[in-house]
Design a protein around this motif. Structure first.
Motif, short mmCIF file in Angstrom:
data_model
loop_
_atom_site.label_atom_id
_atom_site.label_comp_id
_atom_site.label_asym_id
_atom_site.label_seq_id
_atom_site.Cartn_x
_atom_site.Cartn_y
_atom_site.Cartn_z
N TRP A 241 10.49 -3.84 7.99
CA TRP A 241 9.19 -3.20 7.92
C TRP A 241 8.93 -2.62 6.54
N ALA A 242 7.86 -3.07 5.91
CA ALA A 242 7.37 -2.49 4.66
C ALA A 242 6.08 -1.75 4.99
N VAL A 243 6.09 -0.43 4.90
CA VAL A 243 4.98 0.38 5.39
C VAL A 243 4.42 1.27 4.30
N SER A 244 3.23 1.80 4.56
CA SER A 244 2.55 2.68 3.60
C SER A 244 2.33 4.08 4.17
N GLU A 245 2.98 4.40 5.29
CA GLU A 245 2.85 5.74 5.85
C GLU A 245 4.17 6.19 6.46
N PHE A 246 4.33 7.49 6.55
CA PHE A 246 5.50 8.11 7.15
C PHE A 246 5.01 9.28 7.97
N ARG A 314 -5.63 8.12 7.05
CA ARG A 314 -6.52 8.16 8.21
C ARG A 314 -7.40 9.40 8.14
N PRO A 315 -8.59 9.34 8.73
CA PRO A 315 -9.48 10.51 8.67
C PRO A 315 -9.01 11.69 9.53
N TRP A 316 -8.19 11.41 10.53
CA TRP A 316 -7.73 12.49 11.41
C TRP A 316 -6.43 13.08 10.86
N ASN A 317 -6.48 14.32 10.46
CA ASN A 317 -5.30 15.03 9.95
C ASN A 317 -4.59 14.23 8.86
N ASN A 318 -5.33 13.86 7.85
CA ASN A 318 -4.77 13.01 6.80
C ASN A 318 -3.67 13.70 6.00
N LEU A 319 -3.73 15.03 5.87
CA LEU A 319 -2.76 15.69 5.02
C LEU A 319 -1.33 15.63 5.56
N GLN A 320 -1.16 15.28 6.83
CA GLN A 320 0.20 15.09 7.32
C GLN A 320 0.87 13.94 6.57
N TYR A 321 0.10 12.88 6.28
CA TYR A 321 0.65 11.74 5.55
C TYR A 321 0.88 12.08 4.08
N VAL A 322 0.03 12.94 3.56
CA VAL A 322 0.15 13.35 2.16
C VAL A 322 1.40 14.21 1.96
N SER A 323 1.59 15.19 2.84
CA SER A 323 2.75 16.08 2.68
C SER A 323 4.05 15.31 2.88
#
Length: 534
Positions: A241-246, A314-323
C-alpha cells in the motif's frame, strides 16, 4: 560624519532593528506554550472520577456507572470529541500517538517541564484499557451509543443517554487488536455494528496487525514480532500500500515509518529482513513525498493542498490528517538524518531508485510549516489550537465547553434543553477547550467559527496527540538555534540587528572589515566653504 548625521544613522538603524524584530516576532511561535496547552486538553476529555490534581476545573466526575449493566468496571478513559461515547479504536490510536511522542521526544518534553503531564495523559488511557481487557479473549471496545448520544446536548456530568457497553471476543472477533485478534480474525465493526456510522474500519484489520507487531517488537525486543511483521509484510499490504493519509483507521503510513526506523535502531537485521524493511521504507517515502508534493505523476500521487499550502485530505476534520502528517514527517526527518541519506521520491510501484528530492532539513521544514499553519500562520490569522494566540475558535462544537460548569451550576440540564441553552446559542463558549485542535478550515483556507459547523469546529483527541511530539521537536530546535546564533542571549534576528547597529557605531570587533567607513572630521575652512556649520 557629523554628530547630527551620526545620530541619524543610528536612529535609522534602530528603526530597521525594530522592523526586523517585529517581523521575526510575528513569524515566530511559542512551541513551549503550544506543548503545555496541548497536554492540558486531554484533561478536559477525561471520563470517570477526576483526580485531585485535575487542572481543568470546569469539568466534573462523569460516567461513574460505565460497565455496571454488564457487570464490569469500565469507568475512566477518554471521550473522543465533543460527545460522550468512549470509542475504543480512536482512543487506542490517541494513546499510541501520545506514547510515540514520548518515545521519540521524551527528553525534549522533560526539558519543557511537561513529562509528568504527558505520562499522566497516557496512563489515563492505558489504565482504562487494562480494565477493558477483562479476559484473555475479551476486550470491551465501546461504551455508549452514538445515535442516542447525538440526540442530546448535555454535559457529561448530566448524561441520560445509553451507557451500554460492547465487546469483541472469540465469537465476535476484532482483529484491530493483536494476539487475540490474529487468532480470531475479523473486522471489529462487523462484531460491534453500532460503531459503523462513526468509526468504521474501512482499511480492514491487516494494517493494525502489522502496526501492533512492530510496536510490540519495539517495546519488548522480541524477535518473533519482527518475524511476524516481515513474514506478513506483503500479504497484509505493508509493503504494497502506497498511501497519502495516516489516521486512526488507515495506519499503513505510520507502520511504514515505524518499520523504517528499524534501519537505524535494529543492529541485527538479516539480509532478508533488511530487504523487506527497505520495501516498507520505500512506501514510507511515497507518503512523505506525497505530503510534500514531490511524487512523480502529479495530483494522482500527491496529497491535496489549500492555496496557502495546508495539506487537505478531506473536508471533515481535515486537521487530523495534517497533525498526523506533521508528526510522521518529523520522525522521518530524524531517520534521514541518522542514515545521512536524502528523501527519494518515486512512483508507487518502484521499490528501488527514485529521485533525491529533499534532505532531512527540508522534510522537517515542511512539517514545521504545517504546525505553524495550525498555530496561526495562515490567511485567517487564526490559531486552530484553542487557547493559543489572540485569535482562535471560541464556539467549539463541544457539549461540556459550551455549557455552564458543573462545578458552579449543578442544576440538571436535560437532553433537549442543552440544544436551546448552548448548542443553538450564538455566544462564545463559556469555557475555552484549551489545547484542542479543531477540524480546521476548508479547501480554500476559510474557517467558520460556528458551533453547528462541526466539520470545522469539532475537536478530537487524535488531532492533538501527534502535535505533542511535533511541538516538542520544534521547541528543541528553537532552543538550539538560540544557542548557536550568538554568544549573547539575543535571538538570531536580534543578533544580526545588533551587528548592524554596532557596524554603524564602529563598535564591532574585527576592525574595518566589520565596521562602516567614516570620513575624517572636516577643517574649519573646508566646513565654511560648503556651508556646513562648525
Amino acid at each position: 560624519m557629523s554628530d547630527v548625521s551620526g545620530r541619524f544613522v543610528v536612529a535609522a538603524a534602530v528603526v530597521a532593528v525594530s522592523l526586523v524584530m517585529a517581523t521575526a516576532a510575528a513569524a515566530a511561535h511559542d512551541y513551549g506554550e503550544a506543548l503545555s496547552k496541548s497536554l492540558l486538553y486531554f484533561e478536559a476529555q477525561r471520563s470517570g472520577r477526576l483526580p485531585h490534581n485535575q487542572r481543568v476545573r470546569w469539568r466534573g466526575h462523569s460516567g461513574l456507572t460505565d460497565g455496571l449493566e454488564q457487570g464490569v468496571d469500565l469507568v475512566g478513559g477518554y471521550y473522543d470529541a465533543g460527545d460522550h461515547v468512549k470509542f475504543g479504536l480512536p482512543m487506542a490510536f490517541t494513546i499510541t500517538m501520545l506514547s510515540w511522542s514520548v518515545v521519540e521526544y521524551g527528553d525534549e518534553i522533560a526539558a519543557a517541564g511537561e513529562l509528568a503531564h504527558a505520562l499522566h495523559a497516557i496512563k489515563w488511557g492505558t489504565d482504562y484499557f487494562i480494565k477493558a481487557h477483562t479476559h484473555p479473549n475479551v476486550l470491551w471496545t465501546q461504551v455508549g451509543d452514538g445515535d442516542s448520544d447525538h440526540y442530546c446536548w448535555q454535559r457529561p456530568e448530566d448524561m441520560t443517554t445509553s451507557r451500554h457497553a460492547y465487546k469483541v471476543d472469540a465469537e465476535n472477533p476484532g482483529s484491530e487488536l493483536f494476539e487475540f485478534g490474529d487468532k480470531y480474525r475479523g473486522r471489529y465493526d462487523a462484531s460491534v455494528e453500532v460503531v459503523k456510522n462513526y468509526y468504521p474500519s474501512s482499511s480492514g484489520y491487516k494494517d493494525e496487525l502489522l502496526w501492533a507487531a512492530l510496536w510490540l517488537h519495539r517495546a519488548t525486543g522480541r524477535r518473533d514480532y519482527l518475524h511476524y511483521a516481515v513474514a506478513n509484510a506483503d500479504d497484509f499490504g505493508g509493503t504494497g500500500w502506497a498511501v497519502s493519509e495516516f489516521s486512526w483507521d488507515i495506519k499503513y503510513a505510520g507502520l511504514q515509518v515505524l518499520a523504517s526506523q528499524l534501519l537505524v535502531e535494529e543492529k541485527h537485521l538479516s539480509s532478508e529482513q533488511r530487504a523487506v524493511v527497505e520495501k516498507y521504507r520505500s512506501k514510507a517515502e511515497y507518503y512523505v513525498c506525497s505530503c510534500m508534493g514531490r511524487n512523480p505523476g502529479g495530483a494522482d500521487h500527491n496529497a491535496g493542498r489549500t492555496p496557502a499550502g495546508l495539506l487537505f485530505i478531506r473536508p471533515w476534520n481535515n486537521l487530523q490528517y495534517v497533525s498526523n502528517a506533521a508528526f510522521l514527517l518529523t520522525v522521518y526527518s530524524d531517520v534521514l538524518s541518522a542514515l545521512a541519506q536524502p528523501l527519494r521520491c518515486r512512483g508507487p510501484e518502484e521499490d528501488d531508485g527514485g529521485e533525491a528530492a529533499a534532505d532531512a532539513g527540508e522534510v522537517l521544514a515542511f512539517a514545521k510549516s504545517q504546525a505553524d499553519y495550525i498555530l496561526g500562520t495562515n490567511p485567517m490569522a487564526t490559531s486552530y489550537l484553542v487557547g493559543y494566540g489572540e485569535r482562535y475558535p471560541r464556539r467549539v462544537h463541544h457539549r461540556a465547553a459550551s455549557s455552564a460548569s458543573y462545578q458552579h451550576d449543578k442544576e440538571f440540564i436535560g437532553c433537549l434543553q442543552g440544544f436551546d441553552a448552548a448548542y443553538s446559542a450564538g455566544r462564545e463558549n463559556p469555557h475555552d477547550l484549551v489545547g484542542a485542535v479543531v477540524g480546521g478550515p476548508n479547501a480554500k483556507d476559510v474557517f467558520t467559527d460556528h458551533r453547528g459547523w462541526y466539520m470545522q469546529t469539532e475537536a478530537c483527541t487524535y488531532n492533538t496527540a501527534p502535535m505533542v511530539g511535533v511541538f516538542s521537536k520544534l521547541l528543541e530546535l528553537e532552543r538550539r538555534r538560540r544557542e548557536d546564533a550568538s554568544p549573547s542571549s539575543t535571538s538570531p534576528a536580534g543578533s544580526k540587528a545588533e551587528y548592524y547597529m554596532c557596524y554603524c557605531m564602529n563598535r564591532n570587533p574585527g576592525g574595518a572589515d566589520h565596521n562602516a567607513g567614516r570620513t575624517r572630521r572636516a577643517s574649519s575652512s573646508s566646513a565654511r566653504s560648503v556651508g556646513v556649520p562648525k
